[in-house]
Design a protein around this motif. Sequence first.
Motif, mmCIF file in Angstrom:
data_model
loop_
_atom_site.group_PDB
_atom_site.id
_atom_site.type_symbol
_atom_site.label_atom_id
_atom_site.label_comp_id
_atom_site.label_asym_id
_atom_site.label_seq_id
_atom_site.Cartn_x
_atom_site.Cartn_y
_atom_site.Cartn_z
ATOM 1 N N SER A 41 31.242 40.492 38.079
ATOM 2 C CA SER A 41 32.267 39.578 37.583
ATOM 3 C C SER A 41 31.673 38.475 36.724
ATOM 4 O O SER A 41 32.281 38.046 35.734
ATOM 5 C CB SER A 41 33.057 38.974 38.750
ATOM 6 O OG SER A 41 33.830 39.959 39.414
ATOM 7 N N ASP A 81 40.075 40.612 38.132
ATOM 8 C CA ASP A 81 40.261 41.361 39.380
ATOM 9 C C ASP A 81 41.481 40.883 40.152
ATOM 10 O O ASP A 81 42.075 41.629 40.918
ATOM 11 C CB ASP A 81 38.998 41.280 40.253
ATOM 12 C CG ASP A 81 38.573 39.857 40.544
ATOM 13 O OD1 ASP A 81 39.051 38.940 39.856
ATOM 14 O OD2 ASP A 81 37.750 39.652 41.447
ATOM 15 N N ASN A 82 41.849 39.622 39.955
ATOM 16 C CA ASN A 82 43.067 39.094 40.589
ATOM 17 C C ASN A 82 43.954 38.524 39.487
ATOM 18 O O ASN A 82 43.625 37.489 38.910
ATOM 19 C CB ASN A 82 42.712 38.008 41.604
ATOM 20 C CG ASN A 82 43.932 37.541 42.383
ATOM 21 O OD1 ASN A 82 44.866 38.309 42.593
ATOM 22 N ND2 ASN A 82 43.934 36.290 42.795
ATOM 23 N N ASP A 84 45.920 36.351 37.847
ATOM 24 C CA ASP A 84 46.520 35.023 38.001
ATOM 25 C C ASP A 84 47.444 34.764 36.814
ATOM 26 O O ASP A 84 47.030 34.235 35.777
ATOM 27 C CB ASP A 84 45.424 33.952 38.072
ATOM 28 C CG ASP A 84 44.613 34.049 39.348
ATOM 29 O OD1 ASP A 84 45.213 34.366 40.388
ATOM 30 O OD2 ASP A 84 43.394 33.831 39.305
ATOM 31 N N HIS A 135 51.517 42.383 44.362
ATOM 32 C CA HIS A 135 50.227 42.424 43.659
ATOM 33 C C HIS A 135 50.210 43.573 42.655
ATOM 34 O O HIS A 135 49.736 43.417 41.517
ATOM 35 C CB HIS A 135 49.084 42.591 44.655
ATOM 36 C CG HIS A 135 47.725 42.675 44.003
ATOM 37 N ND1 HIS A 135 47.013 41.563 43.637
ATOM 38 C CD2 HIS A 135 46.973 43.748 43.630
ATOM 39 C CE1 HIS A 135 45.875 41.934 43.080
ATOM 40 N NE2 HIS A 135 45.833 43.260 43.060
ATOM 41 N N LYS A 138 52.199 42.710 39.567
ATOM 42 C CA LYS A 138 51.452 41.760 38.718
ATOM 43 C C LYS A 138 50.354 42.486 37.945
ATOM 44 O O LYS A 138 50.105 42.188 36.767
ATOM 45 C CB LYS A 138 50.844 40.656 39.579
ATOM 46 C CG LYS A 138 51.854 39.687 40.166
ATOM 47 C CD LYS A 138 51.178 38.660 41.061
ATOM 48 C CE LYS A 138 52.191 37.726 41.696
ATOM 49 N NZ LYS A 138 51.538 36.765 42.619
ATOM 50 N N GLN A 139 49.706 43.446 38.609
ATOM 51 C CA GLN A 139 48.649 44.209 37.940
ATOM 52 C C GLN A 139 49.233 45.012 36.782
ATOM 53 O O GLN A 139 48.645 45.088 35.705
ATOM 54 C CB GLN A 139 47.954 45.125 38.948
ATOM 55 C CG GLN A 139 46.683 45.777 38.432
ATOM 56 C CD GLN A 139 45.515 44.804 38.355
ATOM 57 O OE1 GLN A 139 45.649 43.609 38.643
ATOM 58 N NE2 GLN A 139 44.360 45.299 37.955
ATOM 59 N N GLU A 158 37.856 45.539 38.171
ATOM 60 C CA GLU A 158 38.561 46.246 39.249
ATOM 61 C C GLU A 158 40.033 46.491 38.896
ATOM 62 O O GLU A 158 40.940 46.049 39.613
ATOM 63 C CB GLU A 158 38.465 45.451 40.561
ATOM 64 C CG GLU A 158 37.058 45.260 41.077
ATOM 65 C CD GLU A 158 36.459 46.560 41.634
ATOM 66 O OE1 GLU A 158 37.197 47.540 41.826
ATOM 67 O OE2 GLU A 158 35.237 46.579 41.864
ATOM 68 N N GLY A 162 45.374 47.689 43.796
ATOM 69 C CA GLY A 162 46.782 47.344 43.900
ATOM 70 C C GLY A 162 47.726 48.296 43.198
ATOM 71 O O GLY A 162 48.936 48.233 43.409
#
Length: 235
Positions: A41, A81-82, A84, A135, A138-139, A158, A162
Amino acid sequence: MLKIEHLTKNYGEKKAVDDLSLHILPGEIFGFIGHNGAGKSTTIKSAVGILKFDEGTITICGKNIKDDPVACKKDLAYIPDNPDLYEFMSGIKYLNFIADIFAIPADVRQEKIRKYADLFELTQDLGQPVSAYSHGMKQKLAVISAWLHDPKLIVMDEPFVGLDPKASHLLKEMMREHCNKGGAIFFSTHVLEVAEKLCDKVAIIKQGKLVKEGTMEEVKGDDSLEEVFLELEAE
């Protein structure tokens, strides 16, 4: 397309990335493999201009990310990866916000939003606030936003986490199509079976250092990617 040369990034006394060099060419899906905390990352965030780094150079389509970050970011898309996202926006407002940033004409954005939202079965949810999304939803929204402006380079951390099996399959098809058109993909993943089947090239990083890199066949030989990775981790 993406050239990382002698990248070093320190967090205090710890070298998160240590003299890393990678070259991702047009047409390539390039997988980036390593355990948690290996430096994946950090490398990715440095490559897309989010993190400042201590040594080395990173160029995107021939432009230096430190010297000309805006020009570099016009040529790339980044999916963290998340995801936001701006949760106070609805899905459609978020996509139009991204389209505004990249100055995508109204007719072009409408066509692309309709196409990808239908593919990911998200059309009926675009009027809902992002805060109400799961999740996985959102992805999907992040993936759609990344493809809107036809970036030359797509960088993902990643990306399959999800996503349901159908959406994962669709994303893999989109990645290959993007590279067949001359673009490039650089992504990290822990799903080694996916990387083995999908990637043209792969790099394995351990404790911030590159330990193996090349075409998939060069890296794994007669073994599986999982076997090679576990052997390198045990050394």
